[in-house]
Design a protein around this motif. Structure first.
Motif, PDB file in Angstrom:
ATOM      1  N   ASP A 170       0.923  -1.197   0.019  1.00 12.77           N
ATOM      2  CA  ASP A 170      -0.008  -0.187   0.081  1.00 12.77           C
ATOM      3  C   ASP A 170       1.024   1.258  -0.022  1.00 12.77           C
ATOM      4  N   ALA A 171       2.264   1.258   0.829  1.00 11.69           N
ATOM      5  CA  ALA A 171       2.848   2.607   0.844  1.00 11.69           C
ATOM      6  C   ALA A 171       3.393   2.754  -0.587  1.00 11.69           C
ATOM      7  N   VAL A 172       3.892   1.463  -1.171  1.00 11.71           N
ATOM      8  CA  VAL A 172       4.548   1.546  -2.458  1.00 11.71           C
ATOM      9  C   VAL A 172       3.673   2.303  -3.461  1.00 11.71           C
ATOM     10  N   ASN A 173       2.410   1.616  -3.605  1.00 14.57           N
ATOM     11  CA  ASN A 173       1.425   2.264  -4.520  1.00 14.57           C
ATOM     12  C   ASN A 173       1.111   3.624  -4.232  1.00 14.57           C
ATOM     13  N   LYS A 174       1.018   4.139  -2.899  1.00 21.36           N
ATOM     14  CA  LYS A 174       0.798   5.625  -2.731  1.00 21.36           C
ATOM     15  C   LYS A 174       1.996   6.254  -3.088  1.00 21.36           C
ATOM     16  N   LEU A 175       3.244   5.933  -2.989  1.00 19.62           N
ATOM     17  CA  LEU A 175       4.370   6.645  -3.291  1.00 19.62           C
ATOM     18  C   LEU A 175       4.293   6.947  -5.070  1.00 19.62           C
ATOM     19  N   ILE A 176       3.909   5.765  -5.701  1.00 21.51           N
ATOM     20  CA  ILE A 176       4.103   5.708  -7.189  1.00 21.51           C
ATOM     21  C   ILE A 176       2.864   6.780  -7.458  1.00 21.51           C
ATOM     22  N   GLN A 177       1.821   6.732  -7.044  1.00 21.49           N
ATOM     23  CA  GLN A 177       0.755   7.386  -7.215  1.00 21.49           C
ATOM     24  C   GLN A 177       0.962   9.143  -6.972  1.00 21.49           C
ATOM     25  N   LEU A 178       1.679   9.446  -5.917  1.00 21.05           N
ATOM     26  CA  LEU A 178       2.144  10.652  -5.508  1.00 21.05           C
ATOM     27  C   LEU A 178       3.011  11.203  -6.744  1.00 21.05           C
ATOM     28  N   VAL A 179       3.975  10.297  -7.164  1.00 24.97           N
ATOM     29  CA  VAL A 179       5.051  10.594  -7.989  1.00 24.97           C
ATOM     30  C   VAL A 179       4.607  11.120  -9.551  1.00 24.97           C
ATOM     31  N   PHE A 181       1.119  11.866  -9.913  1.00 23.05           N
ATOM     32  CA  PHE A 181       0.408  12.966  -9.979  1.00 23.05           C
ATOM     33  C   PHE A 181       1.246  14.329  -9.883  1.00 23.05           C
ATOM     34  N   GLN A 182       2.477  14.541  -9.308  1.00 23.15           N
ATOM     35  CA  GLN A 182       3.201  15.272  -9.317  1.00 23.15           C
ATOM     36  C   GLN A 182       3.741  15.578 -10.774  1.00 23.15           C
ATOM     37  N   GLN A 183       4.093  14.626 -11.313  1.00 27.14           N
ATOM     38  CA  GLN A 183       4.795  14.980 -12.726  1.00 27.14           C
ATOM     39  C   GLN A 183       3.703  15.409 -13.800  1.00 27.14           C
ATOM     40  N   GLN A 184       2.292  15.320 -13.570  1.00 26.47           N
ATOM     41  CA  GLN A 184       1.331  15.677 -14.510  1.00 26.47           C
ATOM     42  C   GLN A 184       0.880  17.028 -14.238  1.00 26.47           C
TER      43      GLN A 184
END
Length: 184
Positions: A170-179, A181-184
């Motif tokens: 779950d933490a890795v998925n949140k980190l990937i989503q955060l990265v 969404f920050q790039q878009q």
């Protein structure tokens, strides 16, 4: 798989003692062999790993018999370990294939296959490092191979075993989503 029944503390202690004593004797063999070699080309190794093959390049004596002896012992130990791993995985896979549910087999294979991939990476790169012909030897290739078999498997093992942990996933998925969404 009855892991708790088969792998009691007594079996773990015996296997750890066998592995540690074998590795200790193997290290003593390499250390004694290395310290008995006279060096006449200085003491600077072209890598940040102090590999035995790199030390042998600095030797001014004919170390053919020493190399053959160490290679024979290494092959015997390596083959014994490889055989133990193969027999273990054959037993694991036959036990997994006897699991009646598809979900149970999938869960068991998802635990075994990443570990098998790391073991394969370690064995194949180690074999390439020590059994390659001298014509393929270059400082860059030697460095890449040394990193692949001595750094990558120990670094990847904790990730493989912790990926079974739901909180970490779950933490890795949140980190990937955060990265993302920050790039878009």
């Amino acid at each position: 798989l009855h892991y708790g029944t088969i792998m009691g503390s007594r079996a773990c202690v015996k296997m750890a003692a066998a592995a540690w004593s074998t590795v200790f004797l193997y290290a003593v063999l390499h250390t004694a062999n290395t310290f008995s070699i006279p060096l006449c080309q200085g003491n600077t190794v072209d890598q940040f790993f102090c590999e035995i093959s790199q030390i042998l390049k600095l030797s001014c004596s004919d170390s053919y018999l020493r190399e053959v002896g160490v290679i024979v012992v290494s092959i015997c130990l390596g083959f014994g370990c490889f055989l133990f791993i193969v027999v273990s995985y054959v037993q694991i896979f036959t036990a997994v294939l006897r699991i009646p549910s598809e979900q149970g087999r999938h869960k068991a294979f998802s635990m075994c296959l990443p570990h098998l991939a790391v073991v394969s990476l370690f064995v194949s790169t180690g074999m390439f490092a020590y059994l390659k012909p001298p014509s393929l030897s270059s400082p860059a290739v030697d460095l890449v191979v040394a990193v692949l078999y001595s750094v990558v498997p120990p670094a990847v093992n904790p990730l493989i075993y912790s990926m079974r942990n739901k909180e970490l996933k779950d933490a890795v998925n949140k980190l990937i989503q955060l990265v993302l969404f920050q790039q878009q």
